[in-house]
Design a protein around this motif. Structure first.
Motif, PDB file in Angstrom:
ATOM      1  N   ALA A  40     -47.395  16.182 -14.103  1.00  0.00           N
ATOM      2  CA  ALA A  40     -47.667  16.710 -12.724  1.00  0.00           C
ATOM      3  C   ALA A  40     -46.655  16.087 -11.809  1.00  0.00           C
ATOM      4  O   ALA A  40     -45.814  16.664 -10.998  1.00  0.00           O
ATOM      5  CB  ALA A  40     -48.973  16.578 -12.194  1.00  0.00           C
ATOM      6  N   ALA A  41     -46.226  14.862 -11.826  1.00  0.00           N
ATOM      7  CA  ALA A  41     -45.286  13.902 -10.979  1.00  0.00           C
ATOM      8  C   ALA A  41     -43.776  14.262 -11.557  1.00  0.00           C
ATOM      9  O   ALA A  41     -43.028  14.737 -10.648  1.00  0.00           O
ATOM     10  CB  ALA A  41     -45.459  12.686 -11.229  1.00  0.00           C
ATOM     11  N   VAL A  42     -43.546  14.690 -12.723  1.00  0.00           N
ATOM     12  CA  VAL A  42     -42.590  15.158 -13.319  1.00  0.00           C
ATOM     13  C   VAL A  42     -42.118  16.453 -12.755  1.00  0.00           C
ATOM     14  O   VAL A  42     -40.921  17.031 -12.568  1.00  0.00           O
ATOM     15  CB  VAL A  42     -42.375  14.937 -15.030  1.00  0.00           C
ATOM     16  N   TYR A  43     -42.906  17.456 -12.957  1.00  0.00           N
ATOM     17  CA  TYR A  43     -43.122  18.894 -12.294  1.00  0.00           C
ATOM     18  C   TYR A  43     -42.605  18.657 -11.133  1.00  0.00           C
ATOM     19  O   TYR A  43     -41.741  19.407 -10.729  1.00  0.00           O
ATOM     20  CB  TYR A  43     -44.435  19.515 -12.727  1.00  0.00           C
ATOM     21  N   GLY A  44     -43.193  17.932 -10.342  1.00  0.00           N
ATOM     22  CA  GLY A  44     -43.034  17.883  -8.773  1.00  0.00           C
ATOM     23  C   GLY A  44     -41.394  17.287  -8.548  1.00  0.00           C
ATOM     24  O   GLY A  44     -40.600  18.044  -7.771  1.00  0.00           O
ATOM     25  N   LEU A  45     -40.961  16.499  -9.211  1.00  0.00           N
ATOM     26  CA  LEU A  45     -39.677  15.623  -8.989  1.00  0.00           C
ATOM     27  C   LEU A  45     -38.445  17.013  -9.562  1.00  0.00           C
ATOM     28  O   LEU A  45     -37.696  17.124  -8.728  1.00  0.00           O
ATOM     29  CB  LEU A  45     -39.437  14.617 -10.063  1.00  0.00           C
ATOM     30  N   VAL A  46     -38.811  17.472 -10.865  1.00  0.00           N
ATOM     31  CA  VAL A  46     -37.786  18.231 -11.322  1.00  0.00           C
ATOM     32  C   VAL A  46     -37.498  19.545 -10.450  1.00  0.00           C
ATOM     33  O   VAL A  46     -36.829  20.100 -10.149  1.00  0.00           O
ATOM     34  CB  VAL A  46     -38.003  18.734 -12.688  1.00  0.00           C
ATOM     35  N   GLY A  47     -38.919  20.036 -10.238  1.00  0.00           N
ATOM     36  CA  GLY A  47     -39.188  21.375  -9.518  1.00  0.00           C
ATOM     37  C   GLY A  47     -38.527  21.355  -8.009  1.00  0.00           C
ATOM     38  O   GLY A  47     -38.059  22.455  -7.590  1.00  0.00           O
ATOM     39  N   SER A  48     -38.649  20.162  -7.307  1.00  0.00           N
ATOM     40  CA  SER A  48     -38.135  19.987  -6.080  1.00  0.00           C
ATOM     41  C   SER A  48     -36.746  20.318  -6.041  1.00  0.00           C
ATOM     42  O   SER A  48     -35.979  20.700  -5.412  1.00  0.00           O
ATOM     43  CB  SER A  48     -38.455  18.580  -5.531  1.00  0.00           C
ATOM     44  N   PHE A  49     -35.949  19.341  -7.028  1.00  0.00           N
ATOM     45  CA  PHE A  49     -34.525  19.428  -6.972  1.00  0.00           C
ATOM     46  C   PHE A  49     -34.289  21.057  -7.399  1.00  0.00           C
ATOM     47  O   PHE A  49     -33.092  21.268  -7.066  1.00  0.00           O
ATOM     48  CB  PHE A  49     -34.014  18.489  -8.180  1.00  0.00           C
ATOM     49  N   ALA A  50     -34.809  21.698  -8.487  1.00  0.00           N
ATOM     50  CA  ALA A  50     -34.522  23.070  -8.849  1.00  0.00           C
ATOM     51  C   ALA A  50     -34.688  23.871  -7.595  1.00  0.00           C
ATOM     52  O   ALA A  50     -33.620  24.700  -7.336  1.00  0.00           O
ATOM     53  CB  ALA A  50     -35.404  23.469  -9.923  1.00  0.00           C
ATOM     54  N   GLY A  51     -35.610  23.586  -6.814  1.00  0.00           N
ATOM     55  CA  GLY A  51     -35.860  24.420  -5.438  1.00  0.00           C
ATOM     56  C   GLY A  51     -34.463  24.392  -4.561  1.00  0.00           C
ATOM     57  O   GLY A  51     -33.995  25.193  -4.149  1.00  0.00           O
TER      58      GLY A  51
END
Length: 270
Positions: free
Chosen positions: A205-216
Motif C-alpha cells: 500500500a505504501a509502495v502504491y502511494g509512493l509510485v502513484g503520487s509521482f505518476a499523478g
C-alpha cells in the motif's frame, strides 16, 4: 476556492455512485461519455484539430473503448474498432488529397484510442473479484496527492518544480503530495481490512502511494504541457473550478493503468 471545493465534493459523490453502485457496464457507458468529451477537448478546444468529421470520429471511438472494456474486451471487437477507426482516418487523408496533416491523425489516435484505453483501466479493475475496492485506489492516490500537494505548496512551497509548464507546482508540494498519498493508501487499506475483512498488504500500500503520487504528477505535467503549447488555461468548463474532463482526470489517466499493472505484480488487496 469555494466553487472548486463544492464541485469537488459533488464529483466525489458522483464517482462513488458510478464506480461502487452502478453495474460495471453502466460505469463503462458513463466513462465512455467522459472519454468522448475528453477527446473533443483534446482536439477541438485546443485548436489542434479543426476538422469536424475527425473530431466526431475520434469522439465515437473514445466512447466505444470503455464500453468494449465493460463487455469483457473481446479481441475481435477491439480489432474491428481499431481497424475501422484507422480506415476512416486514412480515408479522410485520401479524401483531402494528402493535404490533411498526418500529425492531426496521430492526435486522433491519442484522443480516440490511447487515452480512453488508459482511463478504461478503471473499468477493467472492476472485473477483479475485489474490483469495487480496487477501483477506488487510483482516486485515493491521485486526488489525495493533488490535495496534499496543493496545500503543502500553498503554505510551504518555495522551490518551483516546473515554472514554465506548471507555475504553481513546487518541490515541497510534491513531497507533501507523496506523504498524503501514502497515508491515504494506508488508511484506506485499514478501512478495507477492518470493514470488509479482506487481506491487505500495508507495505505494498505504501509502495502504491509512493509510485502513484509521482505518476499523478507526471500525468498532470504532461497534459499541462499541451495546454501551455496551445495557450489555454483549461481544456473545458464542464466542472466549475476544475475545468474539463482532461483537467480533472489528467493524473488518473496515468495512475489508473499503473494501478492495474501494480495489481498484477504486487496485489495490495486479496
Amino acid at each position: 476556492m469555494k466553487t472548486r471545493i463544492i464541485t469537488g465534493a459533488v464529483l466525489v459523490v458522483v464517482l462513488v455512485v458510478v464506480l461502487l453502485v452502478v453495474p460495471k457496464i453502466g460505469a463503462a457507458y458513463v466513462f465512455g461519455l467522459l472519454c468522448a468529451i475528453g477527446a473533443h477537448e483534446l482536439l477541438w478546444a485546443t485548436g489542434l484539430v479543426k476538422e469536424k468529421r475527425l473530431v466526431a470520429y475520434t469522439a465515437v471511438a473514445a466512447f466505444l473503448v470503455p464500453v468494449w472494456c465493460g463487455y469483457g474486451m473481446n479481441y475481435l471487437w477491439g480489432l474491428c474498432l481499431g481497424l475501422t477507426f484507422t480506415a476512416v482516418l486514412f480515408g479522410e487523408l485520401l479524401h483531402s488529397k494528402a493535404r490533411l496533416p498526418v500529425g492531426q491523425l496521430a492526435l486522433c489516435y491519442v484522443g480516440g484510442l490511447v487515452i480512453p484505453y488508459l482511463l478504461s483501466a478503471l473499468i477493467r479493475l472492476l472485473s477483479y473479484e475485489t474490483g469495487r475496492f480496487l477501483v477506488v485506489v487510483p482516486f485515493v492516490m491521485a486526488f489525495l496527492s493533488d490535495t496534499g500537494a496543493y496545500f503543502t505548496g500553498r503554505f510551504l512551497g518555495k522551490h518551483k518544480l516546473s515554472p514554465i509548464i506548471s507555475p504553481k507546482k513546487t518541490v515541497e508540494g510534491v513531497v507533501g503530495g507523496v506523504a498524503a498519498a501514502i497515508l491515504g493508501m494506508l488508511v484506506y487499506c485499514l478501512v478495507v481490512e477492518k470493514a470488509f475483512h479482506l487481506e491487505v498488504n500495508y507495505l505494498y500500500a505504501a509502495v502504491y502511494g509512493l509510485v502513484g503520487s509521482f505518476a499523478g504528477v507526471f500525468g498532470d505535467l504532461c497534459f499541462s504541457a499541451i495546454k501551455r503549447q496551445v495557450g489555454i488555461k483549461d481544456y473545458g468548463h464542464l466542472m466549475p473550478g476544475h475545468g474539463g474532463v482532461l483537467d480533472r482526470f489528467d493524473s488518473v489517466c496515468i495512475v489508473a493503468p499503473l494501478t492495474e499493472v501494480l495489481m498484477l505484480l504486487i496485489p495490495v488487496v486479496k
